[in-house]
Design an enzyme around this catalytic site. Sequence first.
Site, PDB file in Angstrom:
ATOM      1  N   GLU A  36       0.854  -1.191   0.000  1.00 37.43           N
ATOM      2  CA  GLU A  36       0.000   0.000   0.000  1.00 37.43           C
ATOM      3  C   GLU A  36       0.889   1.239   0.000  1.00 37.43           C
ATOM      4  O   GLU A  36       1.836   1.337   0.778  1.00 37.43           O
ATOM      5  CB  GLU A  36      -0.925  -0.026   1.223  1.00 37.43           C
ATOM      6  CG  GLU A  36      -1.633   1.275   1.542  1.00 37.43           C
ATOM      7  CD  GLU A  36      -2.512   1.834   0.407  1.00 37.43           C
ATOM      8  OE1 GLU A  36      -3.224   1.063  -0.236  1.00 37.43           O
ATOM      9  OE2 GLU A  36      -2.433   3.066   0.173  1.00 37.43           O
ATOM     10  N   GLN A  37       0.520   2.208  -0.860  1.00 39.60           N
ATOM     11  CA  GLN A  37       1.354   3.409  -0.966  1.00 39.60           C
ATOM     12  C   GLN A  37       1.286   4.297   0.286  1.00 39.60           C
ATOM     13  O   GLN A  37       2.261   4.950   0.650  1.00 39.60           O
ATOM     14  CB  GLN A  37       0.956   4.225  -2.192  1.00 39.60           C
ATOM     15  CG  GLN A  37      -0.462   4.764  -2.151  1.00 39.60           C
ATOM     16  CD  GLN A  37      -0.849   5.514  -3.425  1.00 39.60           C
ATOM     17  OE1 GLN A  37      -0.049   5.648  -4.344  1.00 39.60           O
ATOM     18  NE2 GLN A  37      -2.074   5.981  -3.489  1.00 39.60           N
ATOM     19  N   ARG A 107     -16.780   4.171   5.885  1.00 43.65           N
ATOM     20  CA  ARG A 107     -15.662   3.545   5.169  1.00 43.65           C
ATOM     21  C   ARG A 107     -14.477   3.185   6.064  1.00 43.65           C
ATOM     22  O   ARG A 107     -13.922   2.083   5.951  1.00 43.65           O
ATOM     23  CB  ARG A 107     -15.202   4.436   4.022  1.00 43.65           C
ATOM     24  CG  ARG A 107     -16.137   4.404   2.854  1.00 43.65           C
ATOM     25  CD  ARG A 107     -15.788   5.459   1.837  1.00 43.65           C
ATOM     26  NE  ARG A 107     -16.655   5.330   0.694  1.00 43.65           N
ATOM     27  CZ  ARG A 107     -16.289   4.807  -0.473  1.00 43.65           C
ATOM     28  NH1 ARG A 107     -15.054   4.413  -0.673  1.00 43.65           N
ATOM     29  NH2 ARG A 107     -17.142   4.705  -1.451  1.00 43.65           N
ATOM     30  N   TYR A 212     -28.477   7.675   4.042  1.00 40.78           N
ATOM     31  CA  TYR A 212     -28.789   6.408   4.742  1.00 40.78           C
ATOM     32  C   TYR A 212     -27.929   6.299   6.009  1.00 40.78           C
ATOM     33  O   TYR A 212     -26.885   6.964   6.111  1.00 40.78           O
ATOM     34  CB  TYR A 212     -28.588   5.187   3.820  1.00 40.78           C
ATOM     35  CG  TYR A 212     -27.221   5.040   3.183  1.00 40.78           C
ATOM     36  CD1 TYR A 212     -26.170   4.409   3.846  1.00 40.78           C
ATOM     37  CD2 TYR A 212     -26.976   5.515   1.898  1.00 40.78           C
ATOM     38  CE1 TYR A 212     -24.915   4.245   3.240  1.00 40.78           C
ATOM     39  CE2 TYR A 212     -25.734   5.367   1.291  1.00 40.78           C
ATOM     40  CZ  TYR A 212     -24.717   4.728   1.971  1.00 40.78           C
ATOM     41  OH  TYR A 212     -23.484   4.584   1.386  1.00 40.78           O
ATOM     42  N   ASP A 292     -11.658  -1.408  -8.648  1.00 41.13           N
ATOM     43  CA  ASP A 292     -11.707  -0.243  -9.546  1.00 41.13           C
ATOM     44  C   ASP A 292     -10.613  -0.275 -10.611  1.00 41.13           C
ATOM     45  O   ASP A 292     -10.786   0.297 -11.693  1.00 41.13           O
ATOM     46  CB  ASP A 292     -11.555   1.056  -8.739  1.00 41.13           C
ATOM     47  CG  ASP A 292     -12.893   1.547  -8.192  1.00 41.13           C
ATOM     48  OD1 ASP A 292     -13.863   0.761  -8.209  1.00 41.13           O
ATOM     49  OD2 ASP A 292     -12.963   2.705  -7.736  1.00 41.13           O
TER      50      ASP A 292
END
Length: 406
Positions: A36-37, A107, A212, A292
């Site tokens: 991971e960067q 998130r 929501y 993605d």
Amino acid sequence: MVDQNARLAIIGGGMGGLAAAIALRRIVGVRATVFEQASQLGEVGAGVTVAPNAARVLDRLGVLDGIRRVGAVPDGHGVYLNAMGGMVTDAAWEDTAKQYQNIGMYRPDLIDALAAEVDPDAVRLGHRLTSVETVESGVRVEFDNGVTEVFDAVIGADGIHSVVRQAVEQHPEPVYSGYIVYRGVMDASRLPEDWPMISQVWMGNRRHFMCYPLQQRKLFNFVAGIPSERPLNGPWSGPAEVSELAAEFAGDGWDPRLQHFIGLIDKTFWWGLFDHEPLTNWSRGPITLLGDAAHTMLPHQGQGVNQAIEDSSALATFLASADEVADIPEAFRRYTAVRMQRTAILQNGSRRAGAMFDAQYEFADLAKRDADIRVGRDFRRSAVFDYDAQKVAEQALGRFRKVTHA
Ligand SMILES: Cc1cc2nc3c(=O)[nH]c(=O)nc-3n(C[C@H](O)[C@H](O)[C@H](O)COP(=O)(O)OP(=O)(O)OC[C@H]3O[C@@H](n4cnc5c(N)ncnc54)[C@H](O)[C@@H]3O)c2cc1C
């Protein structure tokens, strides 16, 4: 089954990369290294929905309970409303078997819940991939901190501006869709006591607003889609003024309940929406893509992360069928053949859903738009939520084997 010591690298420690690390460990028995960067695992402070099709995968991987504990399952079905708050239709929120429901997730909570299931020694932070190439001994990856390593196979889960994607094929970059969203979360204690704990979407002419609950209903997520002329050749997200957002939904043509909600927001940020035509290929030899990086899509069906989670289960299922490292390219090729069909439908469907929510293009007639939204509700339950990524991969494997042995 491929040797447990197979050297697998996952580039990107986002939701897709972490889900892949869990699936490879649980289904194949291999501990992949995640690069991971960023200097720590994290996510923007906004919401995301874990849909039934991904909840099914996460349940089989043994991580759904932890996710449900920190998420928010709504009280029932959501609603699509017109600009004045009139009911257009109820919205699908669970699968046909009523086993899995939408879960609203903050998130950072989702990243934490997934990271908790990955061996911390397998995560290498502060490693930004700069190049990837196939060499005789495997796949060589190079990072901006000078580290270079060789792996048997590399999985690019490095998001929308993927570096790994360029090693698979020269794909065109995602394009700006002409829409931005304002996003954010608010403390749910600010809301009126009778505010429904469900998903609500107001659809007006060329803009929509969705909200929501998240985090055991302590937070409320909002996303507002607006057309924008903002040039996006520089940054594609940043802080925004709440007054800008409020102005987009001001006036007599909008539901006063929605305006009240917006009046309670104290912080928001904008985000450019990018779209991508489905790619023509995701894999080249021992290099493949996921999430993605493989299928950037507009967020209007809330399926970007959910498709990344589906990918992880399918990828692990195909890799589990590889007997040795030399079989990995064929496993990746089969994974690509199956997953590209699924995600292309959702890429196109998300674009169309956006056109309906925002009444653009041929949807100038709002009554027709509302009718289309009603029809889409049932499609969403059967075609999106009921999909079983692992079962589809297993069935496809059976068909691939028949062809091989014929
Ligand atoms: C407004 C909005 C709302 C959305 N709502 C939903 C929703 O409700 N449901 C849903 O399913 N999806 C939703 N999405 C889509 C979802 O956010 C994405 O599909 C998802 O984040 C993709 O996950 P990923 O792991 O593939 O990529 P990312 O989350 O982008 O993760 C990529 C990771 O790779 C790292 N990385 C990048 N480049 C490198 C490099 N060179 N070297 C090393 N590491 C690198 C990044 O730092 C990052 O950690 C929404 C998107 C938007 C914009």
